[in-house]
Scaffold this motif. Structure first.
Motif, mmCIF file in Angstrom:
data_model
loop_
_atom_site.group_PDB
_atom_site.id
_atom_site.type_symbol
_atom_site.label_atom_id
_atom_site.label_comp_id
_atom_site.label_asym_id
_atom_site.label_seq_id
_atom_site.Cartn_x
_atom_site.Cartn_y
_atom_site.Cartn_z
ATOM 1 N N LEU A 219 0.832 -1.204 0.000
ATOM 2 C CA LEU A 219 0.000 0.000 0.000
ATOM 3 C C LEU A 219 0.864 1.251 0.000
ATOM 4 O O LEU A 219 0.581 2.230 -0.706
ATOM 5 C CB LEU A 219 -0.910 -0.002 1.232
ATOM 6 C CG LEU A 219 -2.054 -1.018 1.246
ATOM 7 C CD1 LEU A 219 -2.699 -1.074 2.626
ATOM 8 C CD2 LEU A 219 -3.102 -0.706 0.186
ATOM 9 N N ASP A 220 1.940 1.237 0.799
ATOM 10 C CA ASP A 220 2.858 2.372 0.851
ATOM 11 C C ASP A 220 3.542 2.593 -0.492
ATOM 12 O O ASP A 220 3.779 3.732 -0.902
ATOM 13 C CB ASP A 220 3.927 2.102 1.918
ATOM 14 C CG ASP A 220 4.034 3.222 2.930
ATOM 15 O OD1 ASP A 220 3.393 4.268 2.727
ATOM 16 O OD2 ASP A 220 4.740 3.051 3.924
ATOM 17 N N ARG A 221 3.839 1.495 -1.153
ATOM 18 C CA ARG A 221 4.651 1.540 -2.370
ATOM 19 C C ARG A 221 3.867 2.012 -3.586
ATOM 20 O O ARG A 221 4.404 2.733 -4.431
ATOM 21 C CB ARG A 221 5.223 0.138 -2.603
ATOM 22 C CG ARG A 221 6.084 -0.043 -3.827
ATOM 23 C CD ARG A 221 7.453 0.604 -3.688
ATOM 24 N NE ARG A 221 8.316 0.209 -4.792
ATOM 25 C CZ ARG A 221 8.193 0.642 -6.041
ATOM 26 N NH1 ARG A 221 7.234 1.493 -6.353
ATOM 27 N NH2 ARG A 221 9.034 0.229 -6.978
ATOM 28 N N VAL A 222 2.593 1.619 -3.705
ATOM 29 C CA VAL A 222 1.881 1.856 -4.975
ATOM 30 C C VAL A 222 0.675 2.781 -4.868
ATOM 31 O O VAL A 222 0.122 3.166 -5.902
ATOM 32 C CB VAL A 222 1.433 0.515 -5.613
ATOM 33 C CG1 VAL A 222 2.601 -0.411 -5.818
ATOM 34 C CG2 VAL A 222 0.349 -0.165 -4.784
ATOM 35 N N CYS A 223 0.233 3.129 -3.656
ATOM 36 C CA CYS A 223 -0.999 3.915 -3.517
ATOM 37 C C CYS A 223 -0.719 5.356 -3.119
ATOM 38 O O CYS A 223 0.136 5.618 -2.278
ATOM 39 C CB CYS A 223 -1.929 3.269 -2.475
ATOM 40 S SG CYS A 223 -2.505 1.635 -2.951
ATOM 41 N N HIS A 224 -1.482 6.277 -3.714
ATOM 42 C CA HIS A 224 -1.376 7.693 -3.382
ATOM 43 C C HIS A 224 -2.514 8.132 -2.471
ATOM 44 O O HIS A 224 -2.426 9.190 -1.834
ATOM 45 C CB HIS A 224 -1.423 8.553 -4.643
ATOM 46 C CG HIS A 224 -0.432 8.129 -5.684
ATOM 47 N ND1 HIS A 224 -0.610 8.367 -7.027
ATOM 48 C CD2 HIS A 224 0.746 7.457 -5.581
ATOM 49 C CE1 HIS A 224 0.416 7.875 -7.711
ATOM 50 N NE2 HIS A 224 1.242 7.312 -6.853
ATOM 51 N N ASP A 225 -3.578 7.363 -2.439
ATOM 52 C CA ASP A 225 -4.747 7.682 -1.616
ATOM 53 C C ASP A 225 -5.228 6.415 -0.927
ATOM 54 O O ASP A 225 -5.101 5.311 -1.474
ATOM 55 C CB ASP A 225 -5.887 8.238 -2.473
ATOM 56 C CG ASP A 225 -5.514 9.526 -3.179
ATOM 57 O OD1 ASP A 225 -5.719 10.589 -2.584
ATOM 58 O OD2 ASP A 225 -4.997 9.454 -4.317
ATOM 59 N N ILE A 226 -5.797 6.587 0.261
ATOM 60 C CA ILE A 226 -6.363 5.471 1.003
ATOM 61 C C ILE A 226 -7.842 5.738 1.251
ATOM 62 O O ILE A 226 -8.222 6.840 1.674
ATOM 63 C CB ILE A 226 -5.643 5.265 2.362
ATOM 64 C CG1 ILE A 226 -4.179 4.891 2.143
ATOM 65 C CG2 ILE A 226 -6.355 4.203 3.201
ATOM 66 C CD1 ILE A 226 -3.943 3.549 1.483
ATOM 67 N N PHE A 227 -8.689 4.732 0.984
ATOM 68 C CA PHE A 227 -10.099 4.761 1.363
ATOM 69 C C PHE A 227 -10.260 3.813 2.548
ATOM 70 O O PHE A 227 -9.996 2.608 2.425
ATOM 71 C CB PHE A 227 -11.001 4.276 0.219
ATOM 72 C CG PHE A 227 -11.150 5.239 -0.931
ATOM 73 C CD1 PHE A 227 -10.537 6.480 -0.913
ATOM 74 C CD2 PHE A 227 -11.920 4.903 -2.028
ATOM 75 C CE1 PHE A 227 -10.670 7.366 -1.977
ATOM 76 C CE2 PHE A 227 -12.069 5.781 -3.095
ATOM 77 C CZ PHE A 227 -11.439 7.012 -3.064
ATOM 78 N N SER A 228 -10.670 4.338 3.693
ATOM 79 C CA SER A 228 -10.910 3.476 4.852
ATOM 80 C C SER A 228 -12.413 3.314 5.045
ATOM 81 O O SER A 228 -13.159 4.302 5.068
ATOM 82 C CB SER A 228 -10.268 4.062 6.107
ATOM 83 O OG SER A 228 -10.834 5.306 6.451
ATOM 84 N N ILE A 229 -12.843 2.057 5.161
ATOM 85 C CA ILE A 229 -14.268 1.772 5.357
ATOM 86 C C ILE A 229 -14.578 1.874 6.843
ATOM 87 O O ILE A 229 -13.968 1.209 7.671
ATOM 88 C CB ILE A 229 -14.624 0.387 4.805
ATOM 89 C CG1 ILE A 229 -14.313 0.329 3.293
ATOM 90 C CG2 ILE A 229 -16.086 0.058 5.060
ATOM 91 C CD1 ILE A 229 -14.587 -1.022 2.659
#
Length: 581
Positions: free
Chosen positions: A453-463
């Motif tokens: 997640l740290d390596r490839v994502c720019h945004d996080i959606f938390s449910i």
């Protein structure tokens, strides 16, 4: 004191050599991270260590009275047993099973999902008093909060540990030795996973240099032999013998490189639009009130507890299921690629080469270049022999690698990845991450793998518990730091590292280097997001709702950018200070 010693151990299955001349010693208190490509023999080695697999040759010496607890990949339970039956041997096991989300003690083990069965086995393994604890992929089927808890729990254990995991943060924190299974042998390295990577890079650079020199020598000797010198003197006879030996020996076997390279597919401005989307199952709300316009360059990670609805949100975006409320609109240019948790419906008797040919005889891999089915499998690290074996012969990780190839062959411009790191080896994950770095399309991933997640994502959606989704710009590190700040979670952790004199550091730690690299990539993207939002805000005109939404999103991005730039400066200054020591 050695708990177990393996000396020149061999193990083969019909037509498959797994281990040859494998040797290692496991000492009391040692914490070993076992790594290797899918199908390299990690599970076989664990079976030999715990006594459930008999080697074909070699010597194994175990300490008298050695107690071993093990978490297998596929736990089995007695027929008719319940969760309560399995954990009733200790209060610790009961407590751990509850902590791992098994809230129905009377439920039959036969009715548990695969993830629940694995969590039940993990609670038993952790609660069992032992001298040696073997954990085979313990983070599979755990959410990120539980993994964070498990990392702390393992760090406090006093037993000797052998850990197989794709979670690089976990590896880097809890092990002091890396053992790699490669080419049927074992290669140990004292130190953390980060230190192992540095040593491996150095070793491979030396091997590549030696290979180049050997290639040149073979070329020279072949040229000499082709001149057909008459072996009249002892010197010329000796030269002929040496030249023949060099040519016959050939080049050393090199580590095959996994290559992912497919041309981009055009993507329009509309990807997937979610408008007040909600989903229920049996009257129970899983997701509600989700509104989001997915950007063409989106890199979104979805997190939340098990059962929160991560897979459901992905499936809604892919239009594999329909919402109960709201609507999902997919752009006309979008070709989605779905890489789910469940195995693809490939008949077990299908040969690998046929599974790929059924999708395409050949595909374009770069501009004006094509690759056959056999070449694609070779690029995905399947040998010629494996290409003509069946899907049923593959390990779980090898099958996941094949399924990933089939997805990428379709050249999607929207990737929807549901727990993509499960069962994939670290080399495959690294190749996938590098592929995604340059991939021109949108990606949404549900994952428990914090490094990924740290390596490839720019945004996080938390449910959230009520089914709503919260947007966190800046990726995993920013999300987790913000969560810890809001919940006052202590960041200092107990470690089990032995106290010993340490040489002064001359460079950043592995984690700091990784963070600096991520920030260097993240900051330009945040700047681009800020510019885009400022432009959209200027164009929003009198639309009060849109101005409010864009203004809030812009404020989040600016705050995240300020934090990222401050941290980047701290790390670069620290790196310069260390380099001057």
């Amino acid at each position: 004191m050695h708990l177990i010693s393996l000396d020149n151990v061999d193990k083969a299955y019909p037509e498959t050599l797994v281990l040859e001349g494998a040797s290692m010693a496991i000492s009391a208190g040692q914490r070993i991270g076992l790594i290797g490509q899918n199908g390299s023999g990690k599970s076989t080695l664990l079976g030999i260590v715990d006594g459930t697999v008999e080697p074909d040759a070699g010597d194994i010496v175990r300490a008298s009275g050695l107690r071993i607890a093990s978490l297998p990949q596929d736990p089995q339970y007695p027929s008719g047993s319940t969760v309560e039956d399995v954990v009733s041997f200790s209060r610790e096991a009961i407590s751990l099973s509850d902590r791992l989300g098994l809230k129905e003690p009377t439920k039959l083990t036969a009715e548990l999902s695969g993830g629940q069965r694995k969590r039940l086995a993990l609670s038993v393994a952790l609660a069992t008093e032992c001298d040696l604890l073997i954990l085979d992929e313990p983070t599979n089927h755990l959410d990120v909060d539980t993994i964070d808890w498990l990392e702390d729990y393992i760090a406090t254990l006093t037993s000797t540990l052998i850990l197989v995991t794709h979670d690089r943060y976990l590896l880097d924190r809890v092990v002091d030795t890396i053992v790699e299974v490669y080419d049927h042998r074992l290669y140990p390295h004292r130190g953390t996973y980060g230190q192992y990577l540095e040593a491996r890079a150095t070793r491979e650079a030396i091997e590549n240099a030696n290979t180049k020199r050997l290639k040149q020598r073979i070329k020279t000797e072949l040229a000499w032999l082709r001149k057909s010198p008459k072996a009249r003197t002892s010197k010329s006879r000796q030269r002929t013998t040496r030249a023949t030996e060099v040519v016959d020996a050939g080049l050393p076997r090199q580590r095959p490189e996994l290559v992912m390279t497919f041309p981009p597919r055009r993507i329009g401005s509309k990807v997937v639009n979610l408008h007040n989307v909600g989903k229920e199952y049996d009257g129970q709300v899983v997701l509600k009130g989700i509104t989001h316009l997915l950007a063409p360059d989106a890199r979104v990670g979805i997190v939340g507890p098990n059962g929160a609805g991560k897979t459901t949100l992905l499936a809604l975006m892919a239009q594999r299921i329909t919402p109960n409320t709201g609507k999902v609109v997919m752009g006309s240019t979008i070709v989605p690629g779905w890489y789910g948790q469940e195995p693809s419906p490939i008949p077990p008797a299908t040969r690998l080469i046929d599974a790929v040919r059924n999708q395409a005889e050949e595909v374009e891999i770069t501009d004006r270049k094509t690759a056959t089915a056999a070449k694609l499998l070779e690029m995905s690290q399947f040998t010629h022999e494996q290409q003509h074996s069946t899907v049923a012969d593959l390990s779980g990780g090898e099958r996941r690698r094949l399924e990933l190839l089939l997805v990428l062959m379709g050249t999607p411009n929207l990737l929807l990845l549901d727990e993509p790191t499960n069962d994939l080896d670290l080399d495959t994950l690294h190749a996938l991450e590098e592929y995604l770095d340059d991939w021109q399309g949108a990606m949404v991933v549900a994952s428990h793998d914090r490094y990924f997640l740290d390596r490839v994502c720019h945004d996080i959606f938390s449910i959230q518990p009520d089914g709503t989704v919260q947007h966190h710009p800046g990726g995993w590190s920013a999300y987790w730091a913000d969560r810890q700040e809001r919940t006052d979670v202590p960041t200092n952790r107990t470690t089990t590292t032995k106290t010993r004199p340490k040489a002064p550091r001359t460079k950043l730690t592995f984690n700091d280097q990784r963070e600096l690299k991520a920030l260097t990539s993240q900051i330009p993207k945040l700047e681009a997001a800020r510019s885009r939002l400022e432009r959209e805000l200027a164009e929003a005109g009198a639309d009060i709702d849109e101005v409010s939404r864009l203004g809030a999103e812009l404020a989040d991005v600016i705050a995240t950018l300020d934090s990222a730039e401050t941290r980047w400066l701290e790390l670069t200054e620290r790196a310069e200070e260390l380099a001057q020591r």
